[in-house]
Design a protein around this motif. Structure first.
Motif, short mmCIF file in Angstrom:
data_model
loop_
_atom_site.label_atom_id
_atom_site.label_comp_id
_atom_site.label_asym_id
_atom_site.label_seq_id
_atom_site.Cartn_x
_atom_site.Cartn_y
_atom_site.Cartn_z
N ALA A 131 0.92 -0.98 -0.14
CA ALA A 131 -0.05 -0.11 -0.09
C ALA A 131 0.90 1.32 0.03
O ALA A 131 0.77 2.20 -0.70
N GLU A 132 2.17 1.37 0.75
CA GLU A 132 2.77 2.59 0.79
C GLU A 132 3.58 2.68 -0.41
O GLU A 132 3.99 3.91 -1.06
N ILE A 133 4.04 1.51 -1.06
CA ILE A 133 4.57 1.48 -2.31
C ILE A 133 3.55 2.35 -3.66
O ILE A 133 4.15 3.04 -4.19
N ALA A 134 2.52 1.97 -3.53
CA ALA A 134 1.61 2.56 -4.12
C ALA A 134 1.52 3.93 -4.18
O ALA A 134 1.27 4.99 -4.91
N ILE A 135 1.12 4.48 -2.73
CA ILE A 135 1.29 6.09 -2.31
C ILE A 135 2.44 6.72 -2.75
O ILE A 135 2.44 7.67 -3.38
N GLY A 136 3.57 6.02 -2.68
CA GLY A 136 4.77 6.60 -2.82
C GLY A 136 4.88 6.70 -4.51
O GLY A 136 5.30 7.76 -5.01
N GLY A 185 -3.68 3.03 -2.91
CA GLY A 185 -2.67 2.70 -1.64
C GLY A 185 -3.50 3.03 -0.25
O GLY A 185 -3.14 2.02 0.73
N ILE A 186 -4.25 3.97 -0.23
CA ILE A 186 -4.87 4.43 0.84
C ILE A 186 -5.89 3.48 1.30
O ILE A 186 -6.27 2.88 2.40
N LEU A 187 -6.70 2.79 0.06
CA LEU A 187 -7.72 1.50 0.31
C LEU A 187 -6.67 0.40 0.73
O LEU A 187 -7.60 -0.36 1.86
N GLY A 188 -5.63 0.26 0.54
CA GLY A 188 -4.79 -0.86 0.98
C GLY A 188 -4.65 -0.77 2.48
O GLY A 188 -4.39 -2.00 3.19
N PRO A 198 -1.42 -7.03 -4.72
CA PRO A 198 -0.30 -6.56 -5.32
C PRO A 198 -0.37 -6.41 -6.85
O PRO A 198 0.42 -5.50 -7.35
N TRP A 199 -1.27 -7.16 -7.45
CA TRP A 199 -1.40 -7.15 -9.10
C TRP A 199 -1.80 -5.76 -9.47
O TRP A 199 -1.50 -5.24 -10.39
N VAL A 200 -2.89 -5.29 -8.59
CA VAL A 200 -3.52 -4.16 -8.95
C VAL A 200 -2.52 -3.06 -8.77
O VAL A 200 -2.39 -2.07 -9.47
N VAL A 201 -1.77 -3.25 -7.70
CA VAL A 201 -0.50 -2.05 -7.51
C VAL A 201 0.32 -2.04 -8.68
O VAL A 201 0.84 -0.87 -9.14
N ALA A 202 0.73 -3.31 -8.79
CA ALA A 202 1.68 -3.13 -10.10
C ALA A 202 1.47 -2.52 -11.23
O ALA A 202 1.95 -1.92 -12.11
N ILE A 203 0.01 -2.71 -11.62
CA ILE A 203 -0.55 -2.36 -12.90
C ILE A 203 -0.80 -0.87 -12.73
O ILE A 203 -0.54 -0.03 -13.66
N ASP A 204 -1.09 -0.32 -11.62
CA ASP A 204 -1.13 1.01 -11.30
C ASP A 204 0.04 1.76 -11.57
O ASP A 204 0.14 3.08 -11.91
N ILE A 205 1.30 1.13 -11.35
CA ILE A 205 2.57 1.66 -11.34
C ILE A 205 3.03 1.77 -12.76
O ILE A 205 3.59 2.69 -13.31
N ILE A 206 2.82 0.73 -13.57
CA ILE A 206 3.19 0.54 -14.96
C ILE A 206 2.35 1.03 -16.04
O ILE A 206 2.66 1.63 -16.78
#
Length: 324
Positions: A131-136, A185-188, A198-206
């Motif tokens: 979650a923090e990786i997503a926010i960052g 990230g906040i939802l996480g 984690p897959w959702v976060v990865a797609i959000d970053i890519i």
């Protein structure tokens, strides 16, 4: 405790008032003859970024995070004013083609750099927390948006892309690219962890990178990025609505978060009906862009940030009450 109570006596969104007034004037007065994309960038500078900074105020911060936060909180409004002066110098004062608009935009570039540094610190201080990786990552994307804005104001051509593409890229990174990872990230932080998260976060970053590359080099890559990103938002909004139904939360938070989700679904519906509107009412893509942009910026992003700020504030009040 006394400091917190004193803070709670002031309206929660009082810091947003000056920027909100400026944006109302920009969108309503004929004096500000700006392109729509520039108005959205100003909306990001005066309203969206301050809301993100307000949301970050509820984080538990390390020493270096507190230093960065203090700097960007104090510099945000002056930097937003520099964005306004930069755009005015090129659109109203006849300085387009000079280096002055670009030089003025460097203030905003510095502010977004601070956001990016805070994002890097968030990732570094919470190693392994998805979650923090997503926010960052979302905060880092603000810095990329700042780079594109500076390129636009300098009217530079980069990677065979013209300044108009730079402006669109800047809007893309100030809104979708930065905001969606922050939301997820906040939802996480509050959700029960799922194997798919984690897959959702990865797609959000890519996804944002694919969209940006596609806008410059390849339309098919852009379409893939947009599709993945839209699917991710659909997952986020669907899960959030389910979460809100099962978990009684702050009423104002739930109200604005539901509005945010409905705004996204409205974008989907309008997109689906675009071919019909185009054929029946001579509805062109130029007519569609303001509708899509308004639903996304004023609906999904703005309402979502307001909702999450209310949510963070209610959690903080509950913690204080428990300790008290």
């Amino acid at each position: 405790m006394h400091r917190f109570q004193k803070k709670m006596m002031r309206p929660l969104f009082a810091p947003m008032l000056p920027g909100g007034i400026v944006i109302i004037l920009i969108f309503s007065l004929d004096y500000f003859q700006f392109e729509l994309v520039e108005k959205f960038l100003l909306f990001a500078a005066f309203v969206i970024v301050p809301l993100v900074i307000l949301l970050l105020d509820y984080d538990e911060k390390s020493t270096h995070q507190r230093t960065i936060y203090t700097a960007m909180k104090g510099f945000q409004f002056p930097a937003a004013l520099l964005v306004l002066v930069s755009v005015m110098s090129s659109k109203i004062w006849g300085l387009e083609g000079t280096s002055i608009p670009g030089a003025l935009s460097l203030g905003w570039l510095l502010l977004t750099l601070l956001l990016g540094m805070y994002g890097i610190a968030t990732i570094g201080d919470h190693k392994g927390k998805i979650a923090e990786i997503a926010i960052g990552a979302g905060l880092i994307y603000f810095f990329i948006g700042g780079i594109w804005f500076t390129l636009y104001q300098y009217q530079l051509n980069l990677f065979q892309a013209n300044p108009d593409t730079h402006a669109l890229s800047s809007v893309h990174f100030h809104f979708s690219s930065a905001i969606v990872p922050i939301f997820i990230g906040i939802l996480g932080r509050i959700m029960t962890k799922k194997s798919w998260y984690p897959w959702v976060v990865a797609i959000d970053i890519i996804g944002p990178i694919l969209i940006a590359i596609g806008m410059i080099f390849s339309k098919p890559i852009e379409y893939i990025g947009v599709t993945l990103f839209a699917c991710n938002i659909a997952i986020y909004t669907t899960y959030l609505l389910t979460y809100l139904k099962r978990n009684p939360l702050h009423k104002k938070a739930a109200f604005f978060l539901v509005l945010s989700c409905l705004a996204f679904y409205s974008v989907v519906v309008v997109s689906m009906f675009y071919p019909l509107l185009k054929n029946r009412f001579d509805f062109t893509i130029l007519d569609f862009i303001p509708i899509y942009g308004s639903l996304h910026a004023f609906g999904f992003v703005l309402f979502g940030l307001i909702g999450w700020v209310y949510m963070a504030d209610s959690f903080k009040q509950k913690n204080v009450n428990r300790k008290g």
